[in-house]
Design an enzyme around this catalytic site. Sequence first.
Site, PDB file in Angstrom:
ATOM      1  N   GLU A  17       0.850  -1.194   0.000  1.00 13.63           N
ATOM      2  CA  GLU A  17       0.000   0.000   0.000  1.00 13.63           C
ATOM      3  C   GLU A  17       0.881   1.238   0.000  1.00 13.63           C
ATOM      4  OE1 GLU A  17      -3.518   0.016   2.481  1.00 13.63           O
ATOM      5  OE2 GLU A  17      -3.058   2.049   3.146  1.00 13.63           O
ATOM      6  N   GLN A 175      -7.008  -4.118   8.795  1.00 15.86           N
ATOM      7  CA  GLN A 175      -6.261  -3.074   9.498  1.00 15.86           C
ATOM      8  C   GLN A 175      -4.983  -3.714  10.037  1.00 15.86           C
ATOM      9  OE1 GLN A 175      -5.164  -0.239   9.951  1.00 15.86           O
ATOM     10  NE2 GLN A 175      -7.024   0.791  10.674  1.00 15.86           N
ATOM     11  N   GLN A 211       5.858   7.118  14.831  1.00 14.71           N
ATOM     12  CA  GLN A 211       4.912   6.387  13.983  1.00 14.71           C
ATOM     13  C   GLN A 211       4.096   5.396  14.833  1.00 14.71           C
ATOM     14  OE1 GLN A 211       7.023   3.547  11.767  1.00 14.71           O
ATOM     15  NE2 GLN A 211       5.192   2.606  10.917  1.00 14.71           N
TER      16      GLN A 211
HETATM   17  P1  FAD Z   1     -17.461   0.832   7.424  1.00 13.49           P
HETATM   18  O1  FAD Z   1     -17.327  -0.543   6.910  1.00 13.49           O
HETATM   19  O2  FAD Z   1     -18.585   1.658   6.888  1.00 13.49           O
HETATM   20  O3  FAD Z   1     -17.565   0.745   9.019  1.00 13.49           O
HETATM   21  C1  FAD Z   1     -17.440   1.923   9.814  1.00 13.49           C
HETATM   22  C2  FAD Z   1     -18.152   1.725  11.152  1.00 13.49           C
HETATM   23  O4  FAD Z   1     -19.570   1.664  10.938  1.00 13.49           O
HETATM   24  C3  FAD Z   1     -17.768   0.413  11.853  1.00 13.49           C
HETATM   25  O5  FAD Z   1     -17.768   0.677  13.238  1.00 13.49           O
HETATM   26  C4  FAD Z   1     -18.929  -0.523  11.489  1.00 13.49           C
HETATM   27  O6  FAD Z   1     -19.141  -1.514  12.484  1.00 13.49           O
HETATM   28  C5  FAD Z   1     -20.119   0.436  11.419  1.00 13.49           C
HETATM   29  N1  FAD Z   1     -21.123   0.025  10.433  1.00 13.49           N
HETATM   30  C6  FAD Z   1     -20.904  -0.430   9.178  1.00 13.49           C
HETATM   31  N2  FAD Z   1     -22.077  -0.694   8.568  1.00 13.49           N
HETATM   32  C7  FAD Z   1     -23.063  -0.377   9.438  1.00 13.49           C
HETATM   33  C8  FAD Z   1     -24.488  -0.403   9.384  1.00 13.49           C
HETATM   34  N3  FAD Z   1     -25.145  -0.822   8.284  1.00 13.49           N
HETATM   35  N4  FAD Z   1     -25.187   0.011  10.475  1.00 13.49           N
HETATM   36  C9  FAD Z   1     -24.551   0.442  11.598  1.00 13.49           C
HETATM   37  N5  FAD Z   1     -23.190   0.488  11.706  1.00 13.49           N
HETATM   38  C10 FAD Z   1     -22.462   0.098  10.643  1.00 13.49           C
HETATM   39  N6  FAD Z   1      -9.131   5.923   5.096  1.00 13.49           N
HETATM   40  C11 FAD Z   1      -8.961   6.914   4.191  1.00 13.49           C
HETATM   41  O7  FAD Z   1      -9.416   8.053   4.413  1.00 13.49           O
HETATM   42  N7  FAD Z   1      -8.279   6.686   2.999  1.00 13.49           N
HETATM   43  C12 FAD Z   1      -7.763   5.464   2.693  1.00 13.49           C
HETATM   44  O8  FAD Z   1      -7.190   5.292   1.623  1.00 13.49           O
HETATM   45  C13 FAD Z   1      -7.926   4.400   3.639  1.00 13.49           C
HETATM   46  N8  FAD Z   1      -7.438   3.159   3.389  1.00 13.49           N
HETATM   47  C14 FAD Z   1      -7.706   2.129   4.249  1.00 13.49           C
HETATM   48  C15 FAD Z   1      -7.276   0.832   3.929  1.00 13.49           C
HETATM   49  C16 FAD Z   1      -7.567  -0.242   4.768  1.00 13.49           C
HETATM   50  C17 FAD Z   1      -7.117  -1.625   4.388  1.00 13.49           C
HETATM   51  C18 FAD Z   1      -8.298  -0.023   5.991  1.00 13.49           C
HETATM   52  C19 FAD Z   1      -8.618  -1.176   6.898  1.00 13.49           C
HETATM   53  C20 FAD Z   1      -8.705   1.271   6.325  1.00 13.49           C
HETATM   54  C21 FAD Z   1      -8.420   2.354   5.474  1.00 13.49           C
HETATM   55  N9  FAD Z   1      -8.838   3.650   5.753  1.00 13.49           N
HETATM   56  C22 FAD Z   1      -8.641   4.671   4.854  1.00 13.49           C
HETATM   57  C23 FAD Z   1      -9.476   3.954   7.055  1.00 13.49           C
HETATM   58  C24 FAD Z   1     -11.024   3.865   7.017  1.00 13.49           C
HETATM   59  O9  FAD Z   1     -11.555   4.834   6.147  1.00 13.49           O
HETATM   60  C25 FAD Z   1     -11.525   4.085   8.450  1.00 13.49           C
HETATM   61  O10 FAD Z   1     -11.109   3.025   9.279  1.00 13.49           O
HETATM   62  C26 FAD Z   1     -13.000   4.357   8.628  1.00 13.49           C
HETATM   63  O11 FAD Z   1     -13.217   4.804   9.960  1.00 13.49           O
HETATM   64  C27 FAD Z   1     -13.918   3.132   8.420  1.00 13.49           C
HETATM   65  O12 FAD Z   1     -13.950   2.750   7.120  1.00 13.49           O
HETATM   66  P2  FAD Z   1     -14.668   1.378   6.681  1.00 13.49           P
HETATM   67  O13 FAD Z   1     -14.665   1.356   5.224  1.00 13.49           O
HETATM   68  O14 FAD Z   1     -14.121   0.231   7.407  1.00 13.49           O
HETATM   69  O15 FAD Z   1     -16.162   1.694   7.228  1.00 13.49           O
END
Ligand code: FAD
Length: 286
Positions: A17, A175, A211
């Site tokens: 990444e 993560q 970090q």
């Molecule tokens: P979601 O899957 O939407 O989940 C977020 C929260 O909402 C969780 O607590 C989940 O339990 C809850 N939730 C999900 N669906 C529902 C529902 N239907 N009803 C109620 N609650 C729900 N961030 C960036 O800004 N740019 C990046 O490029 C980036 N890259 C990443 C790469 C990886 C591999 C990972 C793991 C994370 C990355 N992130 C990045 C961070 C990420 O955007 C954050 O962790 C963010 O807070 C959650 O994103 P998510 O897509 O997991 O959210």
Amino acid sequence: MKIEEMYKQKRPLISFEIFPPKRAEQLKNIDETLEILCGLKPDYISVTFGAGGSSVNSKTVELAKKIKYDYGIEPVVHLTCLNYSKDEISAILDELKNADIQNVLALRGDYNPDIPRKYDFNYASELAAFIKTQGDFDVAGGCYPEKHLEAPDIVTDIHNLKKKVDAGVGHLISQLFFDNDLYYDFLEKLKIADINVPVSAGIMPVINKAQIERMVSLCGASLPEKFARITHKYENNKEALFDAGMVYAINQVVELLTHDVDGIHLYTMNNPRVAKRLCDGIKNII
Ligand code: FAD
């Protein structure tokens, strides 16, 4: 090639990444980094995406095109949705289609008090479902072995993860974590929840103290005692901490490989020395 096709042909997939440099002069240096990263022949390289601001995010697509066309490695474009409308996401997806980029990591993104959010999407699952209506994309999602920070508990988080997979997410990237046992436990829970898509293990070698502190506060990964002892002993010796951090990460990866993990996703922090040391450490194993 779509990542889901790659998973049909081989496991583990090794991926890196990177993030698009913020300043123009750093963009020039990215070639030096890409030269080394792509020379290590990962299965794909994913490129992060910011919370808002078209100039930064156009660099994500620009960098993905460079990876694909200048270096012949498959890119995965991260997309976040809290600060974007459907029309804006659609426009980015059109750009990806024109560049024949099919792999997208659908993310919600974090709430940022400085950037007004938009209300077309609330969760990554909604973005994943929308992307599926916009073309022939392979959609990945994020997952959290120690639960997402906002989730009340791991069971709720995994129920929500199931919704994301049901919305069309075909594989997951985790993560970062420092304790493999927590990861194996998470994989067991996914099976119980009938989540059967490939999951790649997110590994970040820790090579400096600032970090570590930033990462732990941002993502909530716990630090095992063994790891804390290393960082405490070498925190003031940059080169020693680099060696110790890399040895820890390589041990973690080797152990994960012996457990037949689906993939290793290395958070490179744009540091080719990190990727090179890790790949050298496992080159005869994968
Ligand atoms: P979601 O899957 O939407 O989940 C977020 C929260 O909402 C969780 O607590 C989940 O339990 C809850 N939730 C999900 N669906 C529902 C529902 N239907 N009803 C109620 N609650 C729900 N961030 C960036 O800004 N740019 C990046 O490029 C980036 N890259 C990443 C790469 C990886 C591999 C990972 C793991 C994370 C990355 N992130 C990045 C961070 C990420 O955007 C954050 O962790 C963010 O807070 C959650 O994103 P998510 O897509 O997991 O959210």
